[in-house]
Motif scaffolding. Structure first.
Motif, PDB file in Angstrom:
ATOM      1  N   ALA A 103      -7.897  12.883  22.770  1.00  0.00           N
ATOM      2  CA  ALA A 103      -8.556  12.009  23.756  1.00  0.00           C
ATOM      3  C   ALA A 103      -8.067  10.573  23.616  1.00  0.00           C
ATOM      4  CB  ALA A 103     -10.068  12.083  23.563  1.00  0.00           C
ATOM      5  N   TYR A 104      -7.927  10.113  22.393  1.00  0.00           N
ATOM      6  CA  TYR A 104      -7.481   8.740  22.138  1.00  0.00           C
ATOM      7  C   TYR A 104      -6.078   8.496  22.698  1.00  0.00           C
ATOM      8  CZ  TYR A 104      -6.710   4.375  19.637  1.00  0.00           C
ATOM      9  OH  TYR A 104      -6.441   3.060  19.328  1.00  0.00           O
ATOM     10  N   ILE A 105      -5.175   9.451  22.499  1.00  0.00           N
ATOM     11  CA  ILE A 105      -3.804   9.314  23.024  1.00  0.00           C
ATOM     12  C   ILE A 105      -3.823   9.268  24.546  1.00  0.00           C
ATOM     13  CG2 ILE A 105      -1.542  10.437  23.230  1.00  0.00           C
ATOM     14  CD1 ILE A 105      -2.109  11.615  20.381  1.00  0.00           C
ATOM     15  N   TYR A 106      -4.581  10.176  25.159  1.00  0.00           N
ATOM     16  CA  TYR A 106      -4.672  10.171  26.623  1.00  0.00           C
ATOM     17  C   TYR A 106      -5.173   8.813  27.119  1.00  0.00           C
ATOM     18  CZ  TYR A 106      -3.847  15.161  27.498  1.00  0.00           C
ATOM     19  OH  TYR A 106      -3.284  16.399  27.619  1.00  0.00           O
ATOM     20  N   ASN A 107      -6.157   8.255  26.449  1.00  0.00           N
ATOM     21  CA  ASN A 107      -6.745   6.992  26.894  1.00  0.00           C
ATOM     22  C   ASN A 107      -5.849   5.790  26.602  1.00  0.00           C
ATOM     23  OD1 ASN A 107      -8.611   5.088  27.801  1.00  0.00           O
ATOM     24  ND2 ASN A 107      -9.705   5.036  25.870  1.00  0.00           N
ATOM     25  N   ASN A 108      -5.392   5.673  25.380  1.00  0.00           N
ATOM     26  CA  ASN A 108      -4.744   4.440  24.928  1.00  0.00           C
ATOM     27  C   ASN A 108      -3.225   4.401  25.033  1.00  0.00           C
ATOM     28  OD1 ASN A 108      -7.100   2.798  23.810  1.00  0.00           O
ATOM     29  ND2 ASN A 108      -7.415   4.824  22.917  1.00  0.00           N
ATOM     30  N   TYR A 109      -2.598   5.554  25.161  1.00  0.00           N
ATOM     31  CA  TYR A 109      -1.142   5.578  25.239  1.00  0.00           C
ATOM     32  C   TYR A 109      -0.614   6.090  26.579  1.00  0.00           C
ATOM     33  CZ  TYR A 109      -1.156   4.756  20.207  1.00  0.00           C
ATOM     34  OH  TYR A 109      -1.356   4.217  18.970  1.00  0.00           O
ATOM     35  N   LEU A 110      -1.321   7.050  27.151  1.00  0.00           N
ATOM     36  CA  LEU A 110      -0.813   7.681  28.375  1.00  0.00           C
ATOM     37  C   LEU A 110      -1.577   7.264  29.627  1.00  0.00           C
ATOM     38  CD1 LEU A 110      -0.189  11.298  27.008  1.00  0.00           C
ATOM     39  CD2 LEU A 110       1.460   9.433  27.275  1.00  0.00           C
ATOM     40  N   ASN A 111      -2.666   6.525  29.454  1.00  0.00           N
ATOM     41  CA  ASN A 111      -3.503   6.080  30.580  1.00  0.00           C
ATOM     42  C   ASN A 111      -3.902   7.246  31.483  1.00  0.00           C
ATOM     43  OD1 ASN A 111      -3.243   3.424  29.650  1.00  0.00           O
ATOM     44  ND2 ASN A 111      -1.368   3.139  30.817  1.00  0.00           N
ATOM     45  N   SER A 112      -4.140   8.368  30.863  1.00  0.00           N
ATOM     46  CA  SER A 112      -4.594   9.560  31.584  1.00  0.00           C
ATOM     47  C   SER A 112      -6.101   9.663  31.356  1.00  0.00           C
ATOM     48  CB  SER A 112      -3.855  10.790  31.055  1.00  0.00           C
ATOM     49  OG  SER A 112      -4.240  11.927  31.768  1.00  0.00           O
ATOM     50  N   TYR A 113      -6.836   8.881  32.154  1.00  0.00           N
ATOM     51  CA  TYR A 113      -8.249   8.662  31.886  1.00  0.00           C
ATOM     52  C   TYR A 113      -9.108   9.907  32.073  1.00  0.00           C
ATOM     53  CZ  TYR A 113      -6.423   3.947  32.044  1.00  0.00           C
ATOM     54  OH  TYR A 113      -5.667   2.830  31.815  1.00  0.00           O
ATOM     55  N   THR A 114      -8.810  10.712  33.065  1.00  0.00           N
ATOM     56  CA  THR A 114      -9.587  11.929  33.283  1.00  0.00           C
ATOM     57  C   THR A 114      -9.435  12.876  32.097  1.00  0.00           C
ATOM     58  OG1 THR A 114      -9.322  11.702  35.660  1.00  0.00           O
ATOM     59  CG2 THR A 114      -9.969  13.873  34.848  1.00  0.00           C
ATOM     60  N   ASP A 115      -8.201  13.034  31.612  1.00  0.00           N
ATOM     61  CA  ASP A 115      -7.984  13.883  30.438  1.00  0.00           C
ATOM     62  C   ASP A 115      -8.698  13.314  29.211  1.00  0.00           C
ATOM     63  OD1 ASP A 115      -6.369  15.835  31.691  1.00  0.00           O
ATOM     64  OD2 ASP A 115      -4.599  14.553  31.477  1.00  0.00           O
ATOM     65  N   ALA A 116      -8.683  12.008  29.078  1.00  0.00           N
ATOM     66  CA  ALA A 116      -9.370  11.373  27.955  1.00  0.00           C
ATOM     67  C   ALA A 116     -10.877  11.636  28.041  1.00  0.00           C
ATOM     68  CB  ALA A 116      -9.100   9.869  27.946  1.00  0.00           C
ATOM     69  N   ILE A 117     -11.456  11.428  29.210  1.00  0.00           N
ATOM     70  CA  ILE A 117     -12.893  11.664  29.396  1.00  0.00           C
ATOM     71  C   ILE A 117     -13.235  13.118  29.080  1.00  0.00           C
ATOM     72  CG2 ILE A 117     -14.734  11.816  31.130  1.00  0.00           C
ATOM     73  CD1 ILE A 117     -13.441   9.294  32.428  1.00  0.00           C
ATOM     74  N   ASP A 118     -12.455  14.049  29.613  1.00  0.00           N
ATOM     75  CA  ASP A 118     -12.712  15.471  29.376  1.00  0.00           C
ATOM     76  C   ASP A 118     -12.696  15.801  27.886  1.00  0.00           C
ATOM     77  OD1 ASP A 118     -12.882  15.827  32.112  1.00  0.00           O
ATOM     78  OD2 ASP A 118     -10.882  16.724  32.304  1.00  0.00           O
ATOM     79  N   ASN A 119     -11.722  15.261  27.166  1.00  0.00           N
ATOM     80  CA  ASN A 119     -11.620  15.564  25.737  1.00  0.00           C
ATOM     81  C   ASN A 119     -12.683  14.858  24.903  1.00  0.00           C
ATOM     82  OD1 ASN A 119      -9.211  17.391  24.958  1.00  0.00           O
ATOM     83  ND2 ASN A 119      -8.473  16.137  26.649  1.00  0.00           N
ATOM     84  N   TYR A 120     -13.054  13.638  25.296  1.00  0.00           N
ATOM     85  CA  TYR A 120     -14.150  12.976  24.587  1.00  0.00           C
ATOM     86  C   TYR A 120     -15.467  13.716  24.822  1.00  0.00           C
ATOM     87  CZ  TYR A 120     -11.501   8.809  23.170  1.00  0.00           C
ATOM     88  OH  TYR A 120     -10.620   7.949  22.576  1.00  0.00           O
ATOM     89  N   LYS A 121     -15.692  14.190  26.042  1.00  0.00           N
ATOM     90  CA  LYS A 121     -16.904  14.962  26.334  1.00  0.00           C
ATOM     91  C   LYS A 121     -16.913  16.269  25.541  1.00  0.00           C
ATOM     92  CE  LYS A 121     -18.055  13.252  30.942  1.00  0.00           C
ATOM     93  NZ  LYS A 121     -18.127  13.589  32.384  1.00  0.00           N
TER      94      LYS A 121
END
Length: 163
Positions: A103-121
């Motif tokens: 989730a952290y990589i999706y959010n902070n490196y790839l700016n793939s916010y939906t994937d980050a949200i899904d993985n954090y959830k």
């Protein structure tokens, strides 16, 4: 030059095959500190392949993913390697850290916010009492703000198309 490289890799692999997982682990960490990334990965792969049931196999897979994230900076491949941890060692402590890192990589490196949200959830649901929960909630707060901005921009674009 190419032959020398293959010979070196072959010799390293043969040497690694005769060692215990603990020795391979220590050598992998040492090679990483010496910036000998290929050698470190070879040692980690030896642990994973030769000792898949050993406790260090999960640790080795996690460290391999961390090397791809922090040393090689291949974020997509790092996610793949962290996913292997969650699939192959789901009950090991590093599995939850791997899910967080995905989730952290999706959010902070790839700016793939939906994937980050899904993985954090997913992390919140799987590990509701974990010590990383405050960090997950903090990351999600920022993501929900971004998600709101993106939704607003999408609404504006949609309205302009109708004009």
């Amino acid at each position: 030059m190419r032959k020398i490289f293959y010979l070196t890799v072959t010799l390293l692999f043969m040497y690694c095959n005769s060692q215990s997982p603990e020795v391979l682990w220590e050598e992998a960490k040492l090679m990483r500190t010496k910036n000998k990334i290929k050698e470190s990965i070879i040692n980690l792969e030896s642990i994973i392949e030769k000792y898949p049931e050993h406790n260090l196999a999960a640790e080795a897979q996690f460290l391999k993913a961390d090397i791809y994230l922090n040393d090689i900076k291949d974020f997509d491949f790092a996610i793949e390697e962290f996913l292997k941890v969650t699939r192959e060692y789901p009950h090991h402590d590093v599995a939850k850290n791997s899910l967080f890192m995905i989730a952290y990589i999706y959010n902070n490196y790839l700016n793939s916010y939906t994937d980050a949200i899904d993985n954090y959830k997913l992390f919140l649901n799987k590990y509701p009492d974990d010590e990383l929960i405050p960090s997950v909630k903090y990351e999600l707060e920022g993501l929900f703000e971004i998600e709101g901005i993106i939704d607003s921009l999408n609404s504006i674009v949609s309205k302009r198309k109708n004009i």
